[in-house]
Write a protein that holds these residues in place. Structure first.
Motif, PDB file in Angstrom:
ATOM      1  N   GLU A  42       0.873  -1.092  -0.219  1.00 49.59           N
ATOM      2  CA  GLU A  42      -0.050  -0.338   0.406  1.00 49.59           C
ATOM      3  C   GLU A  42       0.900   1.082  -0.037  1.00 49.59           C
ATOM      4  O   GLU A  42       0.778   2.791  -0.549  1.00 49.59           O
ATOM      5  N   PHE A  43       1.702   0.807   0.561  1.00 50.44           N
ATOM      6  CA  PHE A  43       2.468   2.174   1.206  1.00 50.44           C
ATOM      7  C   PHE A  43       3.793   2.686  -1.006  1.00 50.44           C
ATOM      8  O   PHE A  43       3.545   3.817  -0.795  1.00 50.44           O
ATOM      9  N   ASP A  44       3.802   1.409  -0.745  1.00 51.21           N
ATOM     10  CA  ASP A  44       4.668   1.521  -2.371  1.00 51.21           C
ATOM     11  C   ASP A  44       3.634   2.215  -3.620  1.00 51.21           C
ATOM     12  O   ASP A  44       4.032   2.983  -4.275  1.00 51.21           O
ATOM     13  N   GLU A  45       2.380   1.677  -3.262  1.00 53.83           N
ATOM     14  CA  GLU A  45       1.575   1.860  -4.473  1.00 53.83           C
ATOM     15  C   GLU A  45       1.335   3.568  -3.931  1.00 53.83           C
ATOM     16  O   GLU A  45       1.179   4.559  -4.923  1.00 53.83           O
ATOM     17  N   LYS A  46       1.035   4.254  -3.176  1.00 50.27           N
ATOM     18  CA  LYS A  46       0.673   5.902  -2.595  1.00 50.27           C
ATOM     19  C   LYS A  46       2.013   6.115  -2.864  1.00 50.27           C
ATOM     20  O   LYS A  46       1.971   7.560  -4.116  1.00 50.27           O
ATOM     21  N   ILE A  47       3.061   5.978  -3.187  1.00 50.03           N
ATOM     22  CA  ILE A  47       4.436   6.743  -3.523  1.00 50.03           C
ATOM     23  C   ILE A  47       4.812   6.917  -4.936  1.00 50.03           C
ATOM     24  O   ILE A  47       4.832   7.954  -5.403  1.00 50.03           O
ATOM     25  N   GLU A  48       3.929   5.614  -5.569  1.00 53.79           N
ATOM     26  CA  GLU A  48       3.789   5.564  -6.942  1.00 53.79           C
ATOM     27  C   GLU A  48       3.081   7.044  -7.468  1.00 53.79           C
ATOM     28  O   GLU A  48       2.911   7.348  -8.645  1.00 53.79           O
ATOM     29  N   GLN A  49       1.770   6.217  -6.707  1.00 55.00           N
ATOM     30  CA  GLN A  49       1.186   7.551  -7.232  1.00 55.00           C
ATOM     31  C   GLN A  49       1.162   8.673  -6.842  1.00 55.00           C
ATOM     32  O   GLN A  49       1.103  10.058  -7.931  1.00 55.00           O
TER      33      GLN A  49
END
Length: 427
Positions: A154-161
């Motif tokens: 989830e953290f990686d997805e948010k960082i990517e977003q």
């Protein structure tokens, strides 16, 4: 207090009582049956009397008390001896249970077997409990790993977003930065009024005033500047550029030669009319004012060609202007000329022959007409001076912006100034 201390105290009391009873007996009394006949009252009286004798007198000197530290050492010594004895018994019992090879050891064997069974059960229980705890720990570890993986994902997805959003914002910022840099460059290229220009303007203003001794007001300066601006606007509105056009047909300029027009052959066929020199009647559009209507031009066949124009008088050329239809109203701008070359020479007023000596012609300017710029683009002459006197110019274009069939010229202008004298031409 230990058991040995209690027994010693009790023996002392019984001894004192026995002695008191013996003293109450008469001197020659027998020890057998007569002694048994002593009454309880006599015995009690004797004990009481003996007790009174043993009590210290209040008025007499007191007996010296025993030091407390000796008492403490005595008690500790007795207790330590008791513990040593007790430990000895325990050691003897263990030695008898585990090391004795004879006697009645059946009971001890049963106790030893039960003890080994209990130990085995305890070990099994410990192993089972340890295994269960290990399973629980593994389950907890897996759960923790799953939770950490989920959180990390989830953290990686948010960082990517957020990274994508930042990239878009950075791109927008780059675009704005480029636009700002272009604006600054354009602002720097603008000819703003410097201090020297303002001083010159102010001196001209003071000379134009009748009463130069009176103080100058801001309203007067504004009125003077307004008059200058209005004159400039009027001058530019006359021909759009604010420069005299010596090729203008109404001023005396004329087209003397050109390449083959588009869509017609010489001789008047196809609606085209030509004079005796082979010049089309529609060629005058190239040197006439227009209002920028699409198609109001003179088309020449192919992507290359030329035009020769006789000026109204001999001038020292300073610039030429090539005009095409504006981008905002054009249907197709591919017919605009691209690579161009302008040459000039001095033909003479009385020369009627269109042929000329190429040795007299010299280069005025070379340029590329850019569709992304203004529709009317002015190009300065490479070398301007009194020795470069011309009365005829020639435009050669070697390419256009994509049209394979024709090239359109909407208007060609020639700018300069008339010399103070015109040299005599050789006959």
């Amino acid at each position: 207090m230990s058991g040995s201390t209690v027994s010693i105290t009790a023996n002392q009391i019984s001894t004192s009582r026995r002695r008191a009873v013996e003293r109450t007996l008469p001197a020659g009394a027998p020890d057998n049956e007569d002694a048994a006949k002593i009454t309880a009252a006599d015995t009690a009286a004797a004990i009481l009397k003996d007790a009174r004798k043993t009590q210290p007198r209040k008025s007499g000197p007191t007996r010296k008390a025993k030091p407390r530290w000796l008492t403490v050492i005595s008690i500790l010594s007795k207790n330590l001896a008791f513990l040593v004895v007790l430990l000895g018994f325990v050691q003897m019992f263990r030695w008898v249970v585990f090391n004795s090879g004879h006697g009645d050891t059946e009971g001890f064997s049963v106790i030893s077997g039960d003890l080994e069974g209990k130990v085995a059960e305890m070990e099994k229980f410990v192993k089972t409990t340890t295994k269960a705890m290990q399973v629980q720990l593994n389950a907890v570890d897996r759960k923790v790993d799953d939770e950490i993986s989920s959180v990390r994902k989830e953290f990686d997805e948010k960082i990517e977003q957020k990274g994508d959003e930042f990239d878009l914002k950075f791109k927008a910022l780059d675009v704005r930065s480029d636009a700002f840099e272009k604006f600054i460059d354009g602002f720097r290229k603008k000819s703003l009024l410097s201090k020297e220009d303002f001083d010159e303007f102010f001196e001209e203003f003071k000379k134009s005033r009748k009463n130069s001794g009176v103080e100058v007001s801001l309203d007067e300066i504004r009125d003077y500047a307004r008059d200058i601006v209005e004159k400039e606007i009027e001058r530019h509105a006359a021909d759009g550029l604010g420069m005299v056009d010596y090729a203008l047909t109404s001023g005396g300029g004329k087209v003397v030669k050109h390449s083959e027009p588009f869509g017609a052959a010489k001789g008047g066929s196809g609606g085209w009319l030509f004079n005796r020199n082979g010049v089309s009647a529609e060629a005058v559009k190239m040197i006439s004012p227009s209002f920028g209507e699409p198609g109001h031009c003179f088309p020449l066949k192919g992507g290359s060609g030329f035009v020769e124009i006789k000026l109204r008088t001999a001038i020292i050329p300073e610039a030429v202007t090539l005009e095409h239809v504006a981008k905002s109203v054009a249907y197709d701008r591919s017919s605009a000329p691209k690579q161009c070359r302008v040459s000039g020479w001095l033909r003479g007023q009385e020369t009627t022959d269109v042929e000329f000596d190429t040795n007299k012609m010299f280069l005025l300017t070379e340029f590329i007409y850019d569709l992304e710029k203004s529709s009317a683009q002015t190009f300065k002459v490479v070398k301007s001076g009194a020795s470069n006197l011309v009365d005829t110019i020639r435009l050669d274009f070697t390419s256009n912006h994509g049209s394979a069939s024709h090239t359109c010229i909407y208007r060609l202008r020639v700018h300069g100034h008339e010399p103070s004298f015109v040299p005599m031409l050789e006959r």
